[in-house]
Design a protein around this motif. Sequence first.
Motif, short mmCIF file in Angstrom:
data_model
loop_
_atom_site.label_atom_id
_atom_site.label_comp_id
_atom_site.label_asym_id
_atom_site.label_seq_id
_atom_site.Cartn_x
_atom_site.Cartn_y
_atom_site.Cartn_z
N SER A 27 30.73 -3.51 15.91
CA SER A 27 31.29 -3.29 17.25
C SER A 27 31.39 -1.81 17.61
O SER A 27 31.10 -1.42 18.75
CB SER A 27 32.68 -3.95 17.36
OG SER A 27 33.56 -3.42 16.39
N LYS A 28 31.75 -0.96 16.64
CA LYS A 28 31.87 0.48 16.93
C LYS A 28 30.51 1.09 17.24
O LYS A 28 30.35 1.85 18.21
CB LYS A 28 32.51 1.22 15.75
CG LYS A 28 33.96 0.89 15.52
CD LYS A 28 34.52 1.68 14.34
CE LYS A 28 35.98 1.35 14.09
NZ LYS A 28 36.52 2.10 12.92
N THR A 29 29.52 0.76 16.41
CA THR A 29 28.16 1.28 16.63
C THR A 29 27.61 0.78 17.96
O THR A 29 27.03 1.54 18.73
CB THR A 29 27.23 0.86 15.49
OG1 THR A 29 27.67 1.48 14.28
CG2 THR A 29 25.80 1.29 15.76
N HIS A 31 29.15 -0.24 20.64
CA HIS A 31 29.82 0.34 21.81
C HIS A 31 29.30 1.75 22.09
O HIS A 31 28.95 2.07 23.23
CB HIS A 31 31.33 0.38 21.58
CG HIS A 31 32.09 1.04 22.69
ND1 HIS A 31 32.28 0.44 23.92
CD2 HIS A 31 32.67 2.26 22.76
CE1 HIS A 31 32.95 1.27 24.72
NE2 HIS A 31 33.21 2.37 24.04
N ASN A 32 29.24 2.59 21.08
CA ASN A 32 28.81 3.98 21.28
C ASN A 32 27.33 4.10 21.58
O ASN A 32 26.91 4.79 22.50
CB ASN A 32 29.15 4.81 20.03
CG ASN A 32 30.60 5.23 19.99
OD1 ASN A 32 31.43 4.66 20.69
ND2 ASN A 32 30.92 6.21 19.18
N ALA A 62 23.44 8.83 16.68
CA ALA A 62 23.82 7.55 16.07
C ALA A 62 23.37 7.48 14.61
O ALA A 62 23.38 6.41 14.00
CB ALA A 62 23.23 6.40 16.86
N THR A 248 29.48 5.61 6.33
CA THR A 248 30.20 6.64 7.09
C THR A 248 29.77 8.06 6.72
O THR A 248 30.17 9.01 7.37
CB THR A 248 31.73 6.51 6.88
OG1 THR A 248 32.04 6.79 5.52
CG2 THR A 248 32.21 5.12 7.23
N THR A 277 32.11 2.71 10.86
CA THR A 277 31.39 3.82 11.48
C THR A 277 30.84 3.43 12.84
O THR A 277 30.57 2.26 13.10
CB THR A 277 30.23 4.29 10.58
OG1 THR A 277 29.55 5.38 11.22
CG2 THR A 277 29.23 3.17 10.33
N ALA A 278 30.69 4.42 13.69
CA ALA A 278 30.04 4.21 14.99
C ALA A 278 28.59 4.65 14.92
O ALA A 278 27.91 4.74 15.93
CB ALA A 278 30.78 5.00 16.08
N LYS A 279 28.13 4.94 13.70
CA LYS A 279 26.76 5.47 13.53
C LYS A 279 25.94 4.58 12.60
O LYS A 279 25.38 5.02 11.61
CB LYS A 279 26.84 6.90 12.97
CG LYS A 279 27.54 7.86 13.92
CD LYS A 279 27.51 9.28 13.39
CE LYS A 279 28.14 10.26 14.38
NZ LYS A 279 28.01 11.66 13.93
#
Length: 330
Positions: A27-29, A31-32, A62, A248, A277-279
């Motif tokens: 979800s974080k990845t 979204h960003n 990313a 991360t 992580t968002a990456k």
Amino acid sequence: MSFFQKLKESVQQKTETVTQKFMTGLSKTSHNFVSAISDLFSRTNRIDEDLYEELEEILIGADVGVKTTIDLVERLREEVKARKIKEPAELKSLLSEVISEILKRNEQEQHLRLNEDGLTVILFVGVNGVGKTTTIGKLAHRFKNEGKKVILAAGDTFRAGAIEQLETWGQRIGVDVIRHQAGSDPAAVIYDGIHAARSRKADILLCDTAGRLQNKVNLMEELKKVHRVVQRESPGAPHDVLLVLDATTGQNALVQARQFGQAVNVSGIVLTKLDGTAKGGMVIAINHELNLPVKLVGLGEKADDLQDFDSDQFLHALFRDMIEAEEGNS
């Protein structure tokens, strides 16, 4: 049928629980990553160099990696020309399709290698703090639930805490742990583990190793020794050498992978903490630059949050907003 439609159809044929775990874990990845791409494609009215340059910045941000990003965007350019695409909105599905090509290159190797004719030996390597011991515990839990007899070998003898942590997992899930005292020869522990697994008629031996610092030559040499012992005592093993990487840590994970690959024949990657992580673009970089399959991903802290990597599930979770938007417009 568009690529997004095919992707959704593929995922619908799979377990809903697994689909939800990928959706939550990424979800974080998603979204960003996707929000930035959607914004780029929606506010641009033509496909030009400015668009490609901004897309490169988003991909690198990313953690897709510089080399992978350049190759990916170049592939995108080729397809735009070949298909005579004019509208930036059409790049949404095309980008997902090109990423899919990268992820599926190693698809045949994504499954764990299990020995059908006897003991399966899996060796886990990686630096401290990436989640090796926890991964071993979760995988042992899975195998036991599948009816297999599992034994753990506490080959990380440099840290007493690592031995205790593995023993805690063993007690929790009800599997034997072969251990020596802290400071013992790791190769000797693995040797005893193989012979214990054979005598107890185990199906699977999962071997922990110390969290080697990838720039410490002597520790890498010791890891090679462990690998040699496994090969000598159990011909055909290790059946898998899994390098555990922390999602991360970003591009540093690629550096670790190259160093470990020089010490032992790594056959696959376990990417932990993907939910943290968002990456998550690191998954794409690993497949493309290392030519190694991601076999397992950590999507949470529960025992069943360690999941087999599935490229369709990954892409569906990553591009969920674009898929829903396409459905809304159809």
